[in-house]
Design an enzyme around this catalytic site. Structure first.
Site, PDB file in Angstrom:
ATOM      1  CB  CYS A   1      -0.950   0.022   1.185  1.00 28.15           C
ATOM      2  SG  CYS A   1      -2.277  -1.220   1.222  1.00 28.15           S
TER       3      CYS A   1
ATOM      4  CG  ASP B   1     -24.183   8.252 -12.923  1.00 25.11           C
ATOM      5  OD1 ASP B   1     -22.939   8.160 -12.310  1.00 25.11           O
ATOM      6  OD2 ASP B   1     -24.628   7.445 -13.757  1.00 25.11           O
TER       7      ASP B   1
END
Length: 219
Positions: free
Chosen positions: A45, A139
């Site tokens: 990470c 959206d």
């Protein structure tokens, strides 16, 4: 259960390294990339967060906001950021959620609803399912879900390629073939009849099979 493509991305409020946010308001009229990590100070990470920081201008060009997540607290994110800058050459230049109550991880199907307790007592292996990428449109619908194992670093060039395809196909009634890259030929969507296609593409198209209609990428 991971949220399916086409579902509305759950809204939430969360503390981040850049203050408190309400997710849908934060997205606004942009696209968003939400990517998660099982624990702070984990090696793979660390490389990913640094790589994404360097690539942020490419996401900015595409109108895509970046939001990271780890179940560890925000103050640990700040300390981790120092390590990321030292080892990767760039620190996160985007907000990181401190999901200490597991709320976002549960909303997005990354951890079971029964999980509770102090996140600092959990190991990376306990949270190994918190390794998702969600691309979310203006959206607020989920356009892509990727789930990576802890041992495999994410390919952000592929994620940029997918965003290029998603944004192109949202604007034009086309689809992109295997291994497509920006500027290459595309396929007329199956929802477009031949009569419609003749209006949209008066120059015609290549048709190796009736269901494969190939045209240059629309501008």
């Amino acid at each position: 259960m991971t949220l399916p493509i086409g579902a509305t991305a759950p809204d939430f409020e969360a503390e981040t390294t850049e203050g408190k946010i309400k997710f849908h308001d934060w997205i606004g009229n942009s696209w968003a990339l939400l990517f998660s990590h099982p624990k702070d100070f984990t090696p793979v990470c660390t490389t990913e967060l640094g790589a994404l920081a360097k690539l942020k201008p490419e996401f900015d060009k595409r109108g895509v906001k970046l939001m990271g997540l780890s179940v560890d607290p925000v103050d640990r994110h700040a300390k981790w950021s120092e390590d990321i800058k030292e080892t990767q050459g760039a620190a996160p230049n985007y907000p990181m959620i401190g999901d200490t109550d597991y709320n976002v991880s549960k909303l997005y199907g990354m951890l079971p609803a029964a999980i509770s307790g102090d996140p600092l007592t959990r190991t990376a292996a306990d949270n190994q399912t918190v390794r998702n990428v969600f691309i979310i449109g203006p959206d607020k619908k989920i356009k892509l879900v990727l789930v990576y194992p802890m041992t495999t670093g994410r390919n952000f060039q592929e994620i940029l390629r997918v965003i290029d395809s998603l944004q192109l196909t949202a604007k034009h009634r086309v689809a992109t073939p295997a291994d497509w890259s920006q500027g290459e030929d595309v396929i007329i969507a199956g929802s477009v009849s031949n009569d419609e296609a003749k209006t949209i593409y008066p120059q015609g198209w290549k048709e190796p099979k009736p269901y494969i209609r190939i045209v240059p990428q629309p501008k």
